[in-house]
Write a protein that holds these residues in place. Structure first.
Motif, mmCIF file in Angstrom:
data_model
loop_
_atom_site.group_PDB
_atom_site.id
_atom_site.type_symbol
_atom_site.label_atom_id
_atom_site.label_comp_id
_atom_site.label_asym_id
_atom_site.label_seq_id
_atom_site.Cartn_x
_atom_site.Cartn_y
_atom_site.Cartn_z
ATOM 1 N N THR A 159 41.643 36.898 41.541
ATOM 2 C CA THR A 159 41.027 38.098 41.894
ATOM 3 C C THR A 159 40.997 38.213 43.578
ATOM 4 N N GLU A 197 39.303 32.839 34.927
ATOM 5 C CA GLU A 197 39.283 34.294 35.264
ATOM 6 C C GLU A 197 37.794 34.621 35.363
ATOM 7 N N TRP A 213 36.666 42.617 33.716
ATOM 8 C CA TRP A 213 38.093 41.984 34.010
ATOM 9 C C TRP A 213 39.199 43.020 34.391
ATOM 10 N N ASN A 214 39.889 42.697 35.212
ATOM 11 C CA ASN A 214 41.119 43.466 35.448
ATOM 12 C C ASN A 214 42.057 42.575 36.117
ATOM 13 N N ILE A 215 43.333 43.029 36.239
ATOM 14 C CA ILE A 215 44.401 42.470 36.894
ATOM 15 C C ILE A 215 44.928 42.883 38.058
ATOM 16 N N ARG A 253 44.359 38.572 44.921
ATOM 17 C CA ARG A 253 44.862 39.771 44.860
ATOM 18 C C ARG A 253 44.323 41.022 45.798
ATOM 19 N N GLN A 262 52.168 37.791 31.286
ATOM 20 C CA GLN A 262 51.389 36.868 31.947
ATOM 21 C C GLN A 262 50.441 36.080 31.274
ATOM 22 N N TRP A 263 49.662 36.610 30.344
ATOM 23 C CA TRP A 263 48.824 35.551 29.259
ATOM 24 C C TRP A 263 48.991 35.747 27.738
ATOM 25 N N ARG A 291 52.366 43.820 31.857
ATOM 26 C CA ARG A 291 52.300 42.614 32.528
ATOM 27 C C ARG A 291 51.120 41.523 31.832
ATOM 28 N N ILE A 292 50.004 42.128 31.518
ATOM 29 C CA ILE A 292 49.021 41.304 30.871
ATOM 30 C C ILE A 292 49.714 40.377 29.671
#
Length: 287
Positions: A61, A251, A36-38, A64, A230-231, A226-227
Motif C-alpha cells: 500500500t 496485506e 483494506w483496499n487496493i 501504491r 490479483q488475489w 482486479r481483486i
C-alpha cells in the motif's frame, strides 16, 4: 486529525498498545488507513491536506500511495494486528461453523444485489452452523435482517464504526475478534478486511458468491475485476489456508508492527505516565 482515524476503535487499540488510556480519544497527527483496499489505503471520499502524513497498513500500500504522489507515507501495520498481539488466544479453543460477512454499503451508498441468491449459495456451501455478520446499516434494516434469520442463520452486528467523533466504539474490534475465534471458517462474497482479519485470527477463509455492487460504484484502481485476478488464490469455497495466511500477513502489515515508542513518535503522542496503568476500555453498546 481526521475523524476516520477513530473508526472501529482503531485509535483506541493503538493507544492501549502505546501505554496510553484507551478510553480517551487520542488525536493522530495524520491519516490512518481504516480498511483494506487496493489503492493508496485511504477512502476515496476523504479530502486530504498535502504534506500531512499517511499511516498505511502494508508495504504494498505504501508503494501504491508513493506512486500516486502521496508524501509522506509510513507503514505501521493494521490496528487488528496490534490487537492480536495484545490478545493472544486462550487454548484450547473450540471452533465451529462459519462467520459470513455479506458485502455491505455505507452511509453514502447502498448495496445492489440478490440476497436471496446469496443465501442459497451459503446454504449449499457451508456444512456447519452459520453466523451472518451484517454491517450496522443492513442490520438496522429489519426486512433484510429477517431474510437471513429466516434462512436459519444466526445474525449479528459487531457494532457501529463511529463517525465525526460521535458514537465511538472502542470495543468494536474486540467483539469482532471474539466472534471470529468462535468459528472455524470466515467467508464473504468479496475479499475484504474481515476476511483478512479472520485469517490472522485462525479461521479458514473463503470468498464466493455474487460479489454484488454499490449503487453508482466506480471501479477505482482496477476494481473488483482486479481483486479477483490479483488475489485469485483467495477466491473460492475452499482456499489454501497456509498461502492465505502469508497474504494476510503482508496485506495487514503484521510483519511490520512498530514499537510503542515508534508509534508515539509518529502520531505525536505523549509518553505514558510513569507508573500509571491504562484505564480498561469501557464496553461499547453496539448497534
Amino acid at each position: 486529525m481526521h475523524h476516520a482515524n477513530h473508526y472501529y476503535g482503531h485509535s483506541h487499540v493503538l493507544a492501549r498498545y502505546c501505554g496510553l488510556d484507551p478510553a480517551d480519544v487520542h488525536e493522530i497527527r495524520g491519516y490512518l488507513q481504516h480498511g483494506w483496499n487496493i489503492g493508496d489505503g485511504m477512502a476515496p471520499d476523504h479530502e486530504f491536506t498535502p504534506g500531512i502524513p499517511l499511516f498505511v497498513w502494508s508495504e504494498p500500500t505504501r508503494r501504491r500511495a508513493w506512486s500516486l504522489g502521496r508524501r509522506p507515507v509510513h507503514v505501521v501495520g493494521a490496528p487488528w494486528a496490534y490487537l492480536l498481539a495484545m490478545e493472544p488466544p486462550v487454548e484450547p479453543a473450540r471452533r465451529e461453523g462459519t462467520i459470513w460477512y455479506p458485502f455491505h454499503g455505507w452511509e453514502g451508498q447502498h448495496v445492489v444485489g440478490d440476497h436471496g441468491r446469496l443465501i442459497e449459495e451459503i446454504r449449499a456451501t457451508e456444512t456447519g452452523p452459520v453466523t451472518v455478520c451484517l454491517y450496522w446499516q443492513e442490520y438496522r434494516t429489519p426486512r433484510l435482517r429477517r431474510r437471513y434469520e429466516q434462512a436459519g442463520f444466526r445474525v449479528i452486528c459487531h457494532g457501529y464504526r463511529g463517525g465525526w467523533y460521535t458514537d465511538l466504539d472502542p470495543r468494536f474490534l474486540y467483539r469482532q475478534l471474539a466472534e471470529q475465534r468462535r468459528h472455524r471458517r470466515v467467508a464473504s462474497n468479496r475479499l475484504c478486511s474481515a476476511v483478512f482479519y479472520g485469517i490472522l485470527a485462525g479461521c479458514e477463509p473463503a470468498v464466493y458468491g455474487d460479489p454484488m455492487r454499490l449503487r453508482g460504484e466506480r471501479s477505482a484502481f482496477g476494481g473488483q475485476s482486479r481483486i479477483e485476478r490479483q488475489w485469485a488464490a483467495l477466491h473460492g469455497p475452499r482456499v489454501d489456508a497456509e498461502a492465505a495466511h502469508a497474504v494476510a500477513v503482508t496485506e495487514l502489515g503484521a510483519d511490520r508492527l512498530r514499537s510503542p515508542a515508534e508509534l508515539r513518535r509518529l502520531f505525536h503522542w505523549p509518553d505514558p505516565p510513569a507508573g500509571g496503568a491504562p484505564t480498561p476500555v469501557a464496553e461499547g453498546t453496539g448497534r
